[in-house]
Design a protein around this motif. Structure first.
Motif, short mmCIF file in Angstrom:
data_model
loop_
_atom_site.label_atom_id
_atom_site.label_comp_id
_atom_site.label_asym_id
_atom_site.label_seq_id
_atom_site.Cartn_x
_atom_site.Cartn_y
_atom_site.Cartn_z
N ILE A 131 0.86 -1.19 0.00
CA ILE A 131 0.00 0.00 0.00
C ILE A 131 0.89 1.23 0.00
CG2 ILE A 131 -1.86 1.22 1.18
CD1 ILE A 131 -2.62 -1.41 2.53
N ASP A 132 0.90 2.00 -1.07
CA ASP A 132 1.81 3.13 -1.20
C ASP A 132 1.35 4.35 -0.41
OD1 ASP A 132 3.47 1.72 -2.93
OD2 ASP A 132 2.26 2.24 -4.67
N ASN A 133 0.08 4.64 -0.43
CA ASN A 133 -0.44 5.83 0.25
C ASN A 133 -0.50 5.59 1.75
OD1 ASN A 133 -2.17 7.88 1.34
ND2 ASN A 133 -2.89 8.29 -0.74
N PRO A 134 0.24 6.38 2.55
CA PRO A 134 0.25 6.15 4.01
C PRO A 134 -1.11 6.35 4.66
CG PRO A 134 1.33 8.22 3.46
CD PRO A 134 1.10 7.50 2.17
N TYR A 135 -1.95 7.22 4.09
CA TYR A 135 -3.27 7.46 4.68
C TYR A 135 -4.23 6.31 4.39
CZ TYR A 135 -1.45 12.11 5.54
OH TYR A 135 -0.69 13.14 5.99
N HIS A 136 -4.01 5.59 3.30
CA HIS A 136 -4.80 4.39 3.06
C HIS A 136 -4.50 3.34 4.13
CE1 HIS A 136 -5.30 5.37 -1.52
NE2 HIS A 136 -6.00 6.18 -0.73
N LYS A 137 -3.23 3.27 4.52
CA LYS A 137 -2.85 2.35 5.60
C LYS A 137 -3.54 2.75 6.90
CE LYS A 137 1.81 1.38 3.83
NZ LYS A 137 3.26 1.41 4.13
#
Length: 596
Positions: free
Chosen positions: A265-271
């Motif tokens: 998962i590249d986007n930290p906010y998706h994590k």
């Protein structure tokens, strides 16, 4: 003003270096690291519990479920925002693994911001309900304190490493009020080879940190009154050890899988959203997952065996022993996912604390479940304590830390023999299946682990190719002839010459013996271009390759020197066995003096 202060400090440090040896000064700094480490531990515990109390006090437990859905997500989000907005381009890591990496690869240097950033982010994460522990962040913070104090006073690698370990020991000792466990943790995890003098600074730092932390935050982690163990129950302790050992293997494997999954998962906010929402749902069903989880363990030690179900959605069934056992087992497995989701989703904490909780839950479910059969009656709190020690020993590959930490924080010294059995068996089971602990596996896979079982390989892995790259060679061009470069060839101190094209790509090499034969007329070719005279090298070394691969290439064809190129085949220099051996000796000396 700052310049004058810095100048005075530099003058003081120069005077110190003339009057006090590094060995003696190390003892003084161990006192300083211990005091500051104890203050940091007290601050982290106080701040975390203040946040948790502020968010939960005076709220009827029935209404806490809605908060459990939101607070963990908010805590992880705030932690990520703090890192991205305040630390910006500074690298931020969590856990024990980066500390080990700093010792192996970064000359024990840890960025100063970790002194405070570890405390802030972990207090927010755990205070808002993140299902992880505070011990790894405070060990990281303490390590940073020790590392930067050592660097400030101009100490060498071995002294900085010792102060780093003193800081980690101080952090653990302050967090648990357990100086012996703090010292053993530093030795088992960070200093796998040590000499007797290494005990002195570690003892000083751990003891002082424990004293300072206890003065500022005296609340003990656990209250328990362990009773004498019975010889007849010994077989059950052994059986528990086997179960705990197998569970630690399971936890290590899912830890790797979940980390790999989150890495995609590249986007930290998706994590953040995924981990936060998942964590909230798990805590909604299993309230014991909220925060560190020590409260549930304390209730079990107090004999409140139905407490884990009492404050849940299944409170009406708390009097059914089967429900209690099943719910505890489900909580155990949910805890493993909750802690890993918290850490990989952007929260800051460690698996140190979750290891204790998972071990305690497993020990409780085992003993309480067996008691329901009526065949035998086991002392449930004793097995809770033994499970905690076994889980810590297996997951961390640190049996002595597990043994003495649990004995200290629970007062379970009367259980020393069962604890010794459980920790050793759990550790051996995990070690027989998994060579490396949860902390060292990543480093071992990347070749960055400082290992004392294979010193040659370890020293090679410590080398960086750029430090042994030699560039003082005469470069020959394709269109040139030996006569064109006669003067440079004669005066060169090297016996090999790289031949490159106009774009810098390596086309071949030629040795001085052949060039001299051509220039003296012993061989034809004085009027030939180097493009015609170039010889293809036996092999080339890529600038990204590690030293193990380099030595394998050299040994395969029994060559002493090889050219180094980048990914586009552009010439960078040469690497020789002489330069590798010289660097090897230097690193071996440094490693030999590692803990003198």
């Amino acid at each position: 003003m700052k310049v004058n202060i810095r100048k005075k400090l530099d003058e003081l440090n120069r005077w110190r270096m003339q009057k006090i040896s590094n060995r003696n000064f190390l003892i003084i700094l161990a006192f300083l690291v211990g005091i500051i480490g104890g203050l940091a531990a007290a601050l982290l515990k106080g701040l975390t519990h203040f946040i948790a109390a502020t968010l939960q006090n005076d709220i009827e437990w029935h209404y806490k479920y809605s908060f459990y859905l939101i607070l963990p997500l908010l805590g992880i989000l705030l932690s990520v925002l703090y890192v991205r907005k305040f630390l910006k381009k500074k690298k931020f890591e969590h856990g024990i693994t980066p500390i080990i990496y700093a010792i192996s690869r970064k000359s024990s240097r840890i960025e100063p911001h970790n002194v405070y950033s570890q405390i802030v982010t972990s207090a927010i994460t755990v205070g808002f309900g993140g299902s992880c522990g505070l011990e790894a962040p405070i060990a990281y913070s303490g390590s940073s304190i020790g590392s930067n104090i050592g660097r400030f006073f101009g100490l060498q690698y071995k002294e900085i490493t010792m102060l780093l370990a003193c800081g980690a020991a101080a952090g653990i000792a302050g967090a648990f009020n357990s100086p012996i466990a703090g010292m053993i943790f530093a030795i088992e995890i960070l200093l796998p080879e040590f000499s007797i003098p290494a005990f002195i600074p570690l003892l000083i730092s751990a003891a002082l940190a424990s004293v300072v932390s206890r003065l500022l935050y005296s609340e003990p982690l656990f209250h328990t009154a362990s009773t004498e163990w019975e010889v007849g129950a010994l077989i059950f302790y052994i059986l528990l050890a086997v179960i705990v050992g197998l569970y630690t293997v399971y936890f290590a494997k899912i830890s790797t899988s979940i980390k790999s999954w989150f890495a995609k998962i590249d986007n930290p906010y998706h994590k953040v959203w995924f981990s936060g929402i998942s964590l909230g749902l798990m805590i909604f069903i299993f309230p014991a997952l909220y925060g560190e989880g020590y409260l549930a363990i304390q209730q079990m030690l107090d004999g409140q065996f139905d407490a884990i179900v009492k404050n849940s959605l299944f409170a009406d069934y708390r009097h059914m022993a089967g429900v209690v056992v099943c719910y505890t087992v489900l909580t155990l497995f949910a805890k493993s996912f909750a802690s890993l989701f918290t850490l990989n989703g952007g929260g800051n904490g460690g698996v140190f604390g979750p290891s204790l909780v998972m071990g305690g839950l497993l020990g409780f479910a085992f003993a309480y479940g067996i008691n329901q059969t009526g065949v035998v009656m086991l002392n449930v709190p004793n097995f809770v304590v033994a499970g905690m020690a076994g889980a810590l020993a297996g997951i961390m590959h640190a049996p002595l830390t597990g043994l003495f930490l649990i004995a200290e924080i629970t007062g379970g010294y009367t259980l020393m023999v069962p604890l010794m059995l459980v920790t050793s068996i759990s550790y051996l089971i995990n070690r027989s299946i998994l060579k490396h602990s949860i902390y060292t596996k990543v480093l071992a896979d990347s070749g960055d682990l400082l290992s004392y079982e294979d010193k040659d390989r370890t020293v090679l892995s410590m080398m960086k190719l750029r430090y042994v790259l030699e560039t003082n060679f005469v470069i020959l061009r394709l269109h040139e002839t030996p006569l064109d470069r006669k003067s440079d060839i004669i005066h060169s101190k090297r016996n090999i010459f790289p031949i490159v094209d106009d774009s810098g790509k390596l086309l071949g090499t030629i040795y001085s013996e052949r060039l001299f034969a051509i220039l003296l007329g012993e061989e034809e070719g004085a009027d030939k271009t180097f493009e015609q005279l170039a010889q293809k090298p036996n092999d080339v070394v890529r600038d990204k390759e590690n030293m193990e691969i380099v030595m394998t290439k050299m040994n395969k064809d029994d060559v002493w020197i090889l050219p180094v190129v980048d990914e586009d085949d552009r010439y960078l220099g040469f690497i020789s066995k002489s330069s590798v051996f010289n660097k090897y000796r230097a690193l071996l000396v440094r490693q030999g003096h590692y803990l003198e």
